[in-house]
Write a protein that holds these residues in place. Structure first.
Motif, PDB file in Angstrom:
ATOM      1  N   GLU A   1      -1.001   3.234  -9.927  1.00  0.00           N
ATOM      2  CA  GLU A   1      -1.472   3.511  -8.577  1.00  0.00           C
ATOM      3  C   GLU A   1      -2.808   4.233  -8.639  1.00  0.00           C
TER       4      GLU A   1
ATOM      5  N   HIS B   1       0.715  -3.629  -3.714  1.00  0.00           N
ATOM      6  CA  HIS B   1       0.185  -3.511  -2.360  1.00  0.00           C
ATOM      7  C   HIS B   1      -1.129  -2.750  -2.340  1.00  0.00           C
TER       8      HIS B   1
ATOM      9  N   SER C   1      -2.861  -0.178   0.367  1.00  0.00           N
ATOM     10  CA  SER C   1      -2.319   0.645   1.452  1.00  0.00           C
ATOM     11  C   SER C   1      -3.430   1.430   2.132  1.00  0.00           C
TER      12      SER C   1
ATOM     13  N   TYR D   1      -3.778   4.699   4.881  1.00  0.00           N
ATOM     14  CA  TYR D   1      -3.060   5.813   5.493  1.00  0.00           C
ATOM     15  C   TYR D   1      -3.993   6.472   6.504  1.00  0.00           C
TER      16      TYR D   1
ATOM     17  N   GLN E   1       0.919   4.243   8.227  1.00  0.00           N
ATOM     18  CA  GLN E   1       0.659   3.669   6.906  1.00  0.00           C
ATOM     19  C   GLN E   1       0.821   2.164   7.005  1.00  0.00           C
TER      20      GLN E   1
ATOM     21  N   ASP F   1       0.845  -1.182   4.543  1.00  0.00           N
ATOM     22  CA  ASP F   1       0.893  -1.725   3.187  1.00  0.00           C
ATOM     23  C   ASP F   1       0.812  -3.247   3.272  1.00  0.00           C
TER      24      ASP F   1
ATOM     25  N   ALA G   1       3.154  -7.619   5.197  1.00  0.00           N
ATOM     26  CA  ALA G   1       2.687  -6.258   5.474  1.00  0.00           C
ATOM     27  C   ALA G   1       3.830  -5.412   6.025  1.00  0.00           C
ATOM     28  N   THR G   2       3.769  -4.125   5.730  1.00  0.00           N
ATOM     29  CA  THR G   2       4.700  -3.133   6.268  1.00  0.00           C
ATOM     30  C   THR G   2       3.910  -2.093   7.044  1.00  0.00           C
TER      31      THR G   2
ATOM     32  N   THR H   1       8.639  -4.579   8.449  1.00  0.00           N
ATOM     33  CA  THR H   1       7.971  -5.432   7.474  1.00  0.00           C
ATOM     34  C   THR H   1       8.081  -6.881   7.907  1.00  0.00           C
TER      35      THR H   1
ATOM     36  N   ARG I   1      10.615  -3.721  -1.378  1.00  0.00           N
ATOM     37  CA  ARG I   1       9.565  -3.075  -2.167  1.00  0.00           C
ATOM     38  C   ARG I   1      10.177  -2.200  -3.250  1.00  0.00           C
TER      39      ARG I   1
ATOM     40  N   ARG J   1       4.922   8.677  -5.523  1.00  0.00           N
ATOM     41  CA  ARG J   1       3.672   8.060  -5.082  1.00  0.00           C
ATOM     42  C   ARG J   1       2.717   9.164  -4.624  1.00  0.00           C
TER      43      ARG J   1
ATOM     44  N   TYR K   1       0.131   9.767  -2.283  1.00  0.00           N
ATOM     45  CA  TYR K   1      -0.465  10.200  -1.025  1.00  0.00           C
ATOM     46  C   TYR K   1       0.179  11.465  -0.455  1.00  0.00           C
TER      47      TYR K   1
END
Length: 708
Positions: free
Chosen positions: A532, A584, A586, A588, A598, A600, A611-612, A630, A680, A686, A688
């Motif tokens: 990431e 993905h 993303s 934010y 957000q 994704d 996409a989510t 999603t 996912r 993660r 963020y």
């Protein structure tokens, strides 16, 4: 299915919050889990951020709901209903389980002469059993007296209605989950209304005229609808819980229990931590004394050792230190306090007591997994002058800057570090048709080796003590590789299990950029590698990230074996493969006042692309409530029941149940149904969420804890 440690403390905390919402500020909730009369809605709104949970029974239906006052004029509801003796091909042992979502918006607030007016959509993306729309007005006509009147469409326009605009389908959608826009405000229109009288703050009596004919239940469940007049009584307990009793439709009794709380007004968890030492003011002579700088290296080493010991008493870690005649830079790791400002404030007071008097400028650099996230500069003289003033005064004098990559780092003599814990664990599966809620309770042994602040090896092993997840037996066919719907096999065969076992590398490759590489057994069902990269300026509300994963499916026992990326459908016998690579891009965005979004976009586990969108409302005390949806290139028919992936998110700080400061929390994800489309990878840590906590918008929001 998900597992989180600390659930027992969370539940204890939720129970302790029974009095968090005063009874006289929350309106009555109706049988649909919304502010209303009995079956019919009214135009009241709950206080902003109220979370209401209801469970009731009327006729042959058991209804449970969760409602959230998203904004002062907007409320959303998720409802789960079991209708007994329902003649439908999806019924299980004669019970038909239905999921539905509602939204309602307040067009006008109540004034001296003006009523409150609300527009509502009921079951707008469900199967259509409860589908209806309404326009309703409510007015307080005297102390304790409210009058409500409205017009309903769909289900709410089925009794003594008149012709409206267009035709409306009465079909029950088999898979559900599809927006029924072709039905909204179409078909017959019927009036409804009622009166509510509250002789005191505890009791409310209601009478309503219902525009719901209960046609579907009468046809398929043998329900008797003999009258449109419903009677009800609400009793509010001291803690705000509401008990409601009903006589409805001229044929049946009903009851409901409602519990309301408000995360926004709960305050920041904690309170039993020890008080910090006060700021140590300097004399003019100490401020001017630079004699200690004759051997700056020795002074820095001695001061660093004292600083590390003092921070340890505050349950904070020193990761780096640089001392100059008038300036000191402290690299700080906070593993204790949920409010970053509380950690910064305590570190600043420690610095005032340890550093030489000539040091006027304190630069505190919060660090996450060895990554410097921001640089907060404070003047020592401001600390001395404002300790007994409001925290906002100190915030006005603080300066936030980007943290450079080369912030001071300590020698690694204290590494590696080993940490471990033994805590309760919790597993759950929702909306399995044979058992809408299944739960496992057990114990989780967790361990972590920190080779450096940036390199961490961690894992856990879980043992079930009691539960029924392994009783999931009903199989459903899937048109996609079974990347998630095989969770029943994992529940049955994995005990004890290793949910995760990973080696993670964190870094800051450039200013404003953060990186993560995680390898190993990434989650319950998949092993592999996840990389990431996040771009997040310190003072920006926007962040951009990218993640790429290479995965292989784990054996059902959740130990060390792998079984390749092929799945066989137990119903059809068809074998399907899915790609190793997913990921993905993303975006934010922090809208302010706790609202975050957000987006994704990319490839999901089954190989579908889409996409989510996730929207959350967060509070300074660590609570977070949100929803996600999603949509991918998988059709509703191929996705199966639910049509697309969607659900609710509840994040609850662990310190709610303990009263002690903690950065740990529990996140519950409630999906309408777990399918394979839009699935996912569930990798930990993660970037963020942890990075932004120490940036200016979030740190400023928690600044009220600076002097705590």
């Amino acid at each position: 299915m998900a597992r989180r440690a600390g659930i027992a403390a969370m539940l204890a905390g939720a129970t302790a919050l029974a009095g968090a919402v005063q009874a006289d500020t929350v309106p009555s909730f109706n049988l649909y889990g919304l502010p209303g009369l009995i079956d019919m809605p009214d135009a009241n709104m709950a206080p902003d951020a109220t979370l209401g949970m209801t469970y009731g029974r009327i006729g042959t239906a058991n209804r449970g709901s969760v409602s959230f006052q998203i904004a002062p004029r907007l409320i959303g509801t998720f409802r789960y209903t079991g209708i007994e003796d329902f003649d439908h091909n999806a019924s299980v042992d004669g019970v038909y389980y239905d999921r539905s979502f509602d939204l309602r918006f307040q067009i006008l607030t109540e004034g001296t002469w003006r009523p409150s007016v609300v527009l509502g959509l009921q079951d707008f993306i469900g199967t259509g059993i409860y589908s209806g729309e309404y326009l309703v007005a409510t007015k307080t006509v005297a102390p304790g007296w409210q009058v409500t009147g409205g017009l309903g469409w769909g289900r709410l326009g089925s009794y003594n209605g008149f012709d409206g605009f267009g035709e409306r389908s009465a079909e029950v959608l088999g898979t559900g989950g599809q927006p029924t826009t072709d039905r909204w405000f179409r078909g017959d229109i019927a009036p409804f209304g009622g009166v509510a009288w509250s002789p005191n703050e505890r009791l409310t009596f209601k009478v309503e005229y219902s525009s719901d004919a209960y046609d579907i239940e009468s046809e398929q469940a043998g329900f008797e609808h003999n009258s449109p007049i419903n009677l009800g009584m609400d009793y509010r307990f001291a803690g705000g819980t509401q008990l409601s009793l009903y006589y409805a439709h001229g044929s049946t009794l009903g009851a409901q229990l409602t519990y309301a709380m408000n995360p926004r007004t709960l305050g920041v968890p904690g309170g039993v931590e020890s008080a910090p030492d006060p700021v140590s003011p300097r004399s003019p002579a100490e401020t001017a004394d630079l004699g200690w700088t004759t051997d700056l290296a020795a002074a820095e080493a001695s001061t660093q050792a004292r600083l590390a010991r003092s921070l340890e008493r505050e349950r904070l870690d020193l990761e780096g230190f640089d001392l100059e005649p008038h300036r000191a830079t402290l690299r700080l790791r906070n593993t204790t306090y949920s409010a970053p400002a509380q950690a910064i404030g305590r570190a600043a007071r420690v610095m005032s007591r340890v550093l030489p008097g000539s040091v006027e400028e304190f630069v505190i650099v919060p660090s996450e997994n060895g990554m410097p996230t921001s640089a907060v500069t404070l003047r020592r003289s401001d600390l001395e002058a404002l300790e007994n003033e409001a925290a906002v005064e100190m915030l006005a004098r603080a300066r936030f800057d980007e943290a450079p990559r080369d912030t001071p780092a300590m020698e690694l003599a204290e590494y590696p570090r080993f940490l471990w814990s033994l805590a309760p664990s919790f597993g759950y599966a929702t909306f399995d048709p044979d058992g809408p809620l299944r739960i496992d309770l057990g114990a989780s042994l967790r361990g972590e080796v920190q080779f450096t602040p940036n390199i961490i090896f961690s894992g856990s092993i879980n043992k079930k003590i009691v539960g029924n997840l392994d009783e999931i037996t009903r199989e459903s066919a899937s048109e996609l590789p079974r990347v998630r719907t095989d969770y029943a096999e994992y529940a049955r065969e994995a005990d004890p299990r290793i949910p995760r076992l990973t080696l993670a590398f964190y870094g800051k490759p450039a200013s404003q950029f953060y990186s993560r590489l995680t390898v190993g057994y990434l989650e319950a069902m998949y092993a592999g590698a996840s990389a990431e990269l996040l771009w997040k300026p310190m003072d920006s509300r926007l962040a951009i990230g990218a993640e790429i994963n290479y995965v292989e499916r784990r054996d059902y026992d959740m130990l060390f074996g792998l079984q390749g990326n092929e799945t066989t459908d137990p119903v059809t016998g068809i074998t399907r493969s899915f790609p190793h690579v997913n990921g993905h891009v993303s975006a934010y965005y922090d809208f302010g006042k706790g609202y975050n979004a957000q987006l994704d976009v990319g490839r999901y586990l089954a190989g579908d692309t889409g996409a989510t969108l996730t929207f959350t409302r967060e509070f300074v005390n660590g609570w977070r409530i949100g929803a996600f949806a999603t949509v991918t290139d998988v059709s509703a028919d191929d996705f199966g029941e639910g049509s697309f992936d969607k659900g609710l998110i509840f994040t609850i700080p662990l310190s709610v149940g303990t009263g002690k400061p903690s950065r740990n929390d529990t996140t519950l994800t409630i999906r309408s149904v777990q399918r394979d489309g839009g699935a996912r990878l569930s990798v930990d840590n993660r970037l963020y969420e942890r990075i932004r906590e120490n940036h200016e918008p979030d740190a400023a929001a928690s600044w009220g804890r600076f002097w705590r």
